[in-house]
Design a protein around this motif. Structure first.
Motif: not given
Length: 70
Positions: A31-37, A40-42, A46-49
């Motif tokens: 229920g979001t949009d492309f940019s938000k996804e 979130r993925a980026i 970055l958190d994993l890195e």
């Protein structure tokens, strides 16, 4: 008290078609949009890195401590 919106900067990305389809499907599911996804993925990447860097640093400290005790 209302939080101020996060400032963003517009960038152009060149993504494979299957990646775009997957992100659009994920956005529809959440229920979001492309940019938000994409954001979130980026952010998750970055958190994993950062976590990996911290683990490497901790491993280095442990190795150094252990070599001093041997």
């Amino acid at each position: 008290m209302k939080e101020s919106p996060i400032k963003t900067e517009r960038k152009t990305l060149h993504l494979p078609e299957d990646t775009v389809r997957a992100l659009n499907k994920l956005a529809a599911k959440n229920g979001t949009d492309f940019s938000k996804e994409v954001r979130r993925a980026i952010d998750e990447y970055l958190d994993l890195e950062t976590t990996a860097e911290n683990i490497d640093m901790i491993n280095g400290v442990i190795r150094q401590e252990l070599s001093g005790q041997l």
